[in-house]
Scaffold this active site. Structure first.
Site, PDB file in Angstrom:
ATOM      1  N   LYS A  13      -0.271  35.835 -34.379  1.00  0.00           N
ATOM      2  CA  LYS A  13      -1.193  36.147 -35.482  1.00  0.00           C
ATOM      3  C   LYS A  13      -2.635  36.173 -35.005  1.00  0.00           C
ATOM      4  CE  LYS A  13      -0.118  32.671 -38.197  1.00  0.00           C
ATOM      5  NZ  LYS A  13       0.879  31.952 -37.408  1.00  0.00           N
ATOM      6  N   ARG A  88      -0.146  28.654 -46.217  1.00  0.00           N
ATOM      7  CA  ARG A  88       1.063  28.226 -45.511  1.00  0.00           C
ATOM      8  C   ARG A  88       2.061  27.584 -46.467  1.00  0.00           C
ATOM      9  NH1 ARG A  88      -1.486  27.528 -40.114  1.00  0.00           N
ATOM     10  NH2 ARG A  88       0.072  27.063 -38.543  1.00  0.00           N
ATOM     11  N   ARG A 123       1.566  28.758 -23.459  1.00  0.00           N
ATOM     12  CA  ARG A 123       0.236  28.984 -24.040  1.00  0.00           C
ATOM     13  C   ARG A 123      -0.775  27.968 -23.513  1.00  0.00           C
ATOM     14  NH1 ARG A 123      -0.785  29.908 -30.370  1.00  0.00           N
ATOM     15  NH2 ARG A 123      -0.220  27.724 -30.666  1.00  0.00           N
ATOM     16  N   ARG A 156      -2.184  22.856 -25.712  1.00  0.00           N
ATOM     17  CA  ARG A 156      -2.487  22.233 -27.002  1.00  0.00           C
ATOM     18  C   ARG A 156      -1.481  21.124 -27.259  1.00  0.00           C
ATOM     19  NH1 ARG A 156      -3.216  26.706 -31.652  1.00  0.00           N
ATOM     20  NH2 ARG A 156      -1.806  25.334 -32.771  1.00  0.00           N
ATOM     21  N   ARG A 167       7.188  22.279 -35.904  1.00  0.00           N
ATOM     22  CA  ARG A 167       6.358  23.322 -36.537  1.00  0.00           C
ATOM     23  C   ARG A 167       7.218  24.485 -37.009  1.00  0.00           C
ATOM     24  NH1 ARG A 167       2.313  24.616 -32.067  1.00  0.00           N
ATOM     25  NH2 ARG A 167       1.230  25.922 -33.551  1.00  0.00           N
TER      26      ARG A 167
HETATM   27  P1  AMP Z   1      -2.461  26.862 -36.244  1.00  0.00           P
HETATM   28  O1  AMP Z   1      -3.482  26.907 -35.168  1.00  0.00           O
HETATM   29  O2  AMP Z   1      -2.688  27.893 -37.325  1.00  0.00           O
HETATM   30  O3  AMP Z   1      -1.051  26.881 -35.731  1.00  0.00           O
HETATM   31  O4  AMP Z   1      -2.648  25.443 -36.984  1.00  0.00           O
HETATM   32  C1  AMP Z   1      -2.510  24.223 -36.290  1.00  0.00           C
HETATM   33  C2  AMP Z   1      -2.190  23.098 -37.240  1.00  0.00           C
HETATM   34  O5  AMP Z   1      -3.237  22.984 -38.227  1.00  0.00           O
HETATM   35  C3  AMP Z   1      -0.919  23.292 -38.074  1.00  0.00           C
HETATM   36  O6  AMP Z   1       0.241  22.888 -37.380  1.00  0.00           O
HETATM   37  C4  AMP Z   1      -1.206  22.398 -39.277  1.00  0.00           C
HETATM   38  O7  AMP Z   1      -1.056  21.030 -38.966  1.00  0.00           O
HETATM   39  C5  AMP Z   1      -2.699  22.652 -39.494  1.00  0.00           C
HETATM   40  N1  AMP Z   1      -2.941  23.793 -40.411  1.00  0.00           N
HETATM   41  C6  AMP Z   1      -3.559  24.975 -40.135  1.00  0.00           C
HETATM   42  N2  AMP Z   1      -3.606  25.774 -41.208  1.00  0.00           N
HETATM   43  C7  AMP Z   1      -3.000  25.086 -42.209  1.00  0.00           C
HETATM   44  C8  AMP Z   1      -2.707  25.358 -43.582  1.00  0.00           C
HETATM   45  N3  AMP Z   1      -3.050  26.535 -44.146  1.00  0.00           N
HETATM   46  N4  AMP Z   1      -2.084  24.396 -44.302  1.00  0.00           N
HETATM   47  C9  AMP Z   1      -1.738  23.216 -43.764  1.00  0.00           C
HETATM   48  N5  AMP Z   1      -1.959  22.893 -42.482  1.00  0.00           N
HETATM   49  C10 AMP Z   1      -2.587  23.804 -41.710  1.00  0.00           C
END
Ligand code: AMP
Length: 210
Positions: A13, A88, A123, A156, A167
């Site tokens: 994404k 989400r 990654r 990460r 996840r």
């Molecule tokens: P991402 O980089 O988008 O994969 O986000 C990393 C982490 O941030 C996720 O695994 C969640 O813990 C948190 N996170 C990011 N966006 C959201 C969201 N819209 N709702 C809840 N948690 C989020």
């Protein structure tokens, strides 16, 4: 144009968001990046979010909705934006609707779980600017050094294998129902993530124009 990018963690994404951002000249809003920044700066929402993020769980809706609402009120979002990683959950999507935000299209980037596990294990992200790389598919010019800012690239914490499994489970349980939510609104378009990033980008841009 207001767009949402939907897809499992690691589906690409963020990369597609960069492509759309350049093509349409609208900002990308990544709640994940904003939360990581908040954690780094030790803000109130960062402190609330950290333990959830480290274990691969979702941060509570009210925390993320608050952050998002403030962000889309900023000036650079006037002509549209790309949401990467938000909503989400169904309550997050409902909150967006209740804010009076009109979403034009929701683009799902589909990649099977097995491929995602392979991608996330390679990654690397820059600990300074957040740029994302992959040891096989998008390597840095110098190993361990960010091309963009010279910062150190690292794994990460939430890309560790056990956290990736959490996840993915969270994605299927809590985020995938959004496909039905936006399909009902006639806004969902699915793009299959390809081996070549540029191929996926072509499909993504075509989906936006369609
Ligand atoms: P991402 O980089 O988008 O994969 O986000 C990393 C982490 O941030 C996720 O695994 C969640 O813990 C948190 N996170 C990011 N966006 C959201 C969201 N819209 N709702 C809840 N948690 C989020």
């Amino acid at each position: 144009m207001n767009l949402i990018l939907l897809g499992a963690p690691g589906a690409g994404k963020g990369t597609q968001a960069e492509v759309i951002c350049k093509a349409l000249n609208i900002p990308t809003i990544s709640t994940g990046n904003m939360l990581r920044e908040a954690v780094k700066n030790g803000t109130k929402s960062g402190l609330e979010a950290k333990s959830f993020m480290d274990s691969g769980k979702l941060v509570p809706d009210e925390v993320v909705i608050g952050i998002l609402k403030d962000r889309i009120a900023e000036d650079d979002c006037k002509n549209g934006f790309i949401l990467d990683g938000f909503p989400r959950t169904v309550p997050q999507a409902e909150a967006l609707d209740n804010m009076g935000v009109t979403i034009d299209k929701v683009i799902e980037i589909y990649v099977p779980d097995e491929k995602i596990k392979q991608r996330l294990s390679g990654r690397r992200v820059c600990e300074r600017c957040g740029n994302s790389y992959h040891v096989d598919f998008k390597p840095t010019k110098v190993e361990g050094v960010c091309d963009a800012c010279g910062g150190k690239t690292v794994i990460r914490k939430d890309d560790e294998p056990e956290t990736v499994n959490n996840r993915l489970a969270v994605y299927h349980e809590q985020t995938a129902p959004l496909k039905g939510y936006y399909e009902k609104q006639g806004k969902l378009v699915t793009v299959e993530g390809q081996e070549e990033v540029s191929e996926t980008s072509k499909l993504t841009l075509a989906a936006i124009e369609a």
